[in-house]
Design a protein around this motif. Structure first.
Motif, PDB file in Angstrom:
ATOM      1  N   ILE A   1      -4.608  10.243  -5.972  1.00 52.07           N
ATOM      2  CA  ILE A   1      -4.647   8.927  -5.305  1.00 52.07           C
ATOM      3  C   ILE A   1      -6.095   8.461  -5.153  1.00 52.07           C
ATOM      4  O   ILE A   1      -6.432   7.312  -5.482  1.00 52.07           O
TER       5      ILE A   1
ATOM      6  N   ARG B   1      -0.391  10.772   3.040  1.00 52.04           N
ATOM      7  CA  ARG B   1      -0.348   9.580   2.192  1.00 52.04           C
ATOM      8  C   ARG B   1      -0.247   8.308   3.042  1.00 52.04           C
ATOM      9  O   ARG B   1      -0.863   7.301   2.739  1.00 52.04           O
TER      10      ARG B   1
ATOM     11  N   LYS C   1       0.837  -1.197   0.000  1.00 45.13           N
ATOM     12  CA  LYS C   1       0.000   0.000   0.000  1.00 45.13           C
ATOM     13  C   LYS C   1       0.875   1.252   0.000  1.00 45.13           C
ATOM     14  O   LYS C   1       0.583   2.233  -0.694  1.00 45.13           O
TER      15      LYS C   1
ATOM     16  N   ALA D   1      -2.803   5.169   3.183  1.00 46.76           N
ATOM     17  CA  ALA D   1      -2.394   3.762   3.149  1.00 46.76           C
ATOM     18  C   ALA D   1      -2.991   3.011   4.328  1.00 46.76           C
ATOM     19  O   ALA D   1      -3.479   1.885   4.193  1.00 46.76           O
TER      20      ALA D   1
ATOM     21  N   LEU E   1       1.307   4.323  -2.886  1.00 50.21           N
ATOM     22  CA  LEU E   1       1.208   5.748  -2.614  1.00 50.21           C
ATOM     23  C   LEU E   1       2.566   6.436  -2.686  1.00 50.21           C
ATOM     24  O   LEU E   1       2.719   7.592  -2.288  1.00 50.21           O
TER      25      LEU E   1
END
Lengths: 235, 414
Positions: free
Chosen positions: A186, A152, A128, A156, A132
């Protein structure tokens, strides 16, 4: 298309300082893979609605259903378990646990869920973070990361358990335009590539306009249900 | 659970100073508890042991002062009678049929030893000066069974008394006052004026001034002679029980059986035992106070931690930690503080006790003591750790519960 979240006549009052109806019979259906922005002026009740949807606020009338489960009236422990498994959160202030590394922060909800072994969880968390672009910072203490980086990592963490919905309360509210763009990308990738459902409360008009659906609230009511992807009404 | 432990661990390790301060509170409390309780129980055991060496479990004797009903009250039990200054009649201290009584008691399964003795006040002549004292006529081997005299001999052997009809075993304090040594002769005089010369065949030390400074042992027949009494003249029967804690129950039974006063050791040494109780109360109340103070410290630190960690708690709850999980995280922290702090406290307590036990201490003439008696009973270490962990559990529970009840929305909404 399936709906992930459905509410029926959600009504909520604030009692302090005096009785005040903050949500008025909200009916909302959110479909799978929808990137939904919840907008409105300050005090219109959008954050309050989000926290009702998040199951953290249980003091309301009406009904809430997520992933086919009726959540109204469940006890706190059951709701906590439900959140752990089905809902990911991204907040305005990143709220990472400062003593832990980025990787550990991402791993905590998965360890809580306990579906995978520790090494599997670590692998998934790395995955994850990589998605990102944060895998290089995985072993840094989260307090050492910049705001955008922290957000970020928080995303995640929000998606580590493959939740049905990600809920964001002003997820870009505390970021500069560069990082705002990054976070938006994202989110877009998550919805378009992974069919992730996202509900985000935002003040940011640009952010909202780029999302798939804008739900506008005013005075505790949905005044504009958006509906680009709105299916035929299912009461 | 594992996750809670790892979060708790991270919390503790990320603020080492605060954790250490909280632990030190417990460490100090437990350390002092151990040191105090070791010294106090050491003293208690020491005095109890002394008590045991100087008084039999049950002492049967003819108590002349025992209230004697007047003849009038026997004849007219309901009548009003006034008797001024009632005095005892001329009576001997003799316990009748003492030897038969001793045999009877020896056959009792609860009794492990019986020693009939007779004792008398005597004067020890030291030049022109006469020192007041006691002489006890005993069967020295029986007496040894009751009081372990053999271990207290400083010179000579107890068997020597059996071999010398005119021998005497003298208390060390008395011998010192009289400036006599093993093998010397000493002249004693009874209040009735009978004088006799005895040879010192041994010197004992009980450790208590009141015994060592006045008492000496001789054979029963010797004392009967100086008192000019017949060979059945016995004034006391000392009984040793298999379980000395039965003494209080058995004494009345023996009193009925013998028809004489039977006194148990607890009654005879009430002042000593009261001292023990007071010392125990003191120890536990001081330790308890120290631990309460440590408990407040933990309560404070945990409260502060939780205040600083409100955001973390809110996010943990959002991510799916239930109230009980959050409570667990903080309870683990306080229990770890309590456990590690208590362990360190035990160590410090042990070290302190060790130091105390090496400190020279002069008990003076009254008690033979060259350093402080310290008890290293593991029981108190167990109590210490239970006490420490329990205190921290209580102190940690309230803040932990507060954390578990925290409403995440209030914090997340800012």
């Amino acid at each position: 298309m399936d709906h992930v979240l459905r509410t029926h006549k959600i009504t909520k009052y604030f009692y302090d300082p005096e009785k005040f109806q903050v949500l008025k019979e909200i009916d909302l259906v959110v479909n799978k893979g929808e990137f939904l922005s919840l907008v409105g002026k300050s005090g219109c009740g959008k954050s309050t609605l989000l926290y009702v949807l998040s199951t953290m606020d249980t003091d309301y009338e009406g009904e809430l259903e997520i992933s086919g489960q009726r959540l109204t009236g469940k006890n706190q422990n059951a709701l906590a378990r439900f959140r752990n498994e089905h809902i990911g959160f991204v907040f305005q202030f990143h709220y990472l646990l400062p003593e832990f590394t980025a990787l550990q922060n991402v791993m905590i909800p998965a360890q809580k869920l306990g579906r995978y072994t520790r090494s599997e969880i670590e692998e998934r968390a790395y995955e994850k973070l990589k998605m990102l672009g944060m895998h290089e910072h995985a072993l840094k203490p989260s307090a050492k990361l910049s705001g955008g980086q922290q957000q970020r990592v928080a995303i995640a963490r929000g998606i580590i358990n493959d939740p049905d919905i990600i809920m964001g309360d002003e997820p870009t509210g505390n970021l500069d335009s560069y990082n705002t763009g990054l976070v938006f990308e994202i989110f877009q990738e998550l919805t378009h590539t992974y069919h992730q459902t996202i509900i985000a409360v935002t003040h940011d008009e640009a952010f909202a306009h780029k999302s798939d659906r804008i739900v506008e609230m005013s005075d505790g009511r949905i005044v504009h249900p958006g509906g680009v992807l709105l299916p035929k009404m299912q009461t | 659970m594992k996750l809670s432990i790892s979060i708790a661990k991270t919390h503790l390790l990320s603020r080492p100073k605060q954790t250490l301060v909280a632990m030190l509170g417990v460490t100090f409390g437990i350390g002092m508890f151990i040191a105090m309780v070791s010294l106090m129980t050491g003293l208690n055991n020491f005095t109890e042991e002394l008590t045991m060496t100087s008084s039999p479990d049950i002492h049967i004797y003819n108590d002349i002062a025992e209230g004697r009903p007047t003849l009038l009250s026997v004849v007219y039990p309901d009548a009003l009678q006034v008797v001024h200054h009632q005095k005892p009649k001329q009576e001997t201290l003799k316990v009748r049929h003492a030897l038969q009584l001793a045999t009877l008691l020896r056959n009792d399964t609860r009794v492990s030893g019986v020693a009939p003795t007779l004792s008398s006040q005597v004067f020890y002549n030291y030049g022109p000066v006469q020192l007041n004292g006691m002489i006890a006529g005993v069967d020295i081997l029986e007496e040894d069974k009751l009081f372990n005299l053999r271990a207290k001999m400083k010179a000579g052997r107890i068997e020597d008394l059996k071999a010398h009809a005119e021998g005497i075993i003298m208390g060390i304090g008395l011998a010192r006052k009289l400036q006599v040594h093993h093998g010397d002769r000493v002249v004693i005089t009874t209040p009735q004026g009978y004088t006799m010369t005895l040879k010192i065949v041994g010197i004992f030390q009980m450790g208590i001034g009141t015994v060592d400074n006045i008492r000496s042992y001789a054979n029963i027949s010797t004392v009967q002679t100086i008192l000019q009494q017949d060979p059945s003249y016995i004034t006391d029967i000392n009984v040793k029980l298999k379980d000395l804690h039965q003494a209080k129950q058995l004494a009345p039974e023996f009193q009925r059986l013998s028809g004489y006063k039977a006194e148990d050791w607890e009654t005879a040494n009430a002042t000593f035992l009261t001292g023990s109780i007071i010392r125990n109360i003191l120890t536990y109340s001081v330790s308890f106070t120290l631990l309460v103070v440590a408990g407040f410290g933990i309560y404070n630190i945990l409260n502060m931690t939780i205040h600083n960690k409100m955001k973390d708690i809110a996010i943990l709850k959002a991510m799916g930690f239930a109230g009980k999980d959050v409570k667990q995280i903080f309870m683990i922290q306080s229990l770890v503080i309590g456990f590690v702090g208590s362990l360190a406290g035990l160590l410090i307590g042990y070290t302190l006790s060790l130091i105390i036990s090496k400190v020279p201490f002069n008990g003076g003439d009254f008690i033979a003591l060259d350093h402080l008696p310290v008890n290293f009973n593991p029981r108190y270490y167990f109590i210490g750790i239970v006490f420490g962990v329990a205190t921290t559990a209580v102190a940690g529970y309230l803040p932990s519960r507060k954390a578990s009840k925290l409403d995440p929305i209030e914090i997340l909404r800012g």
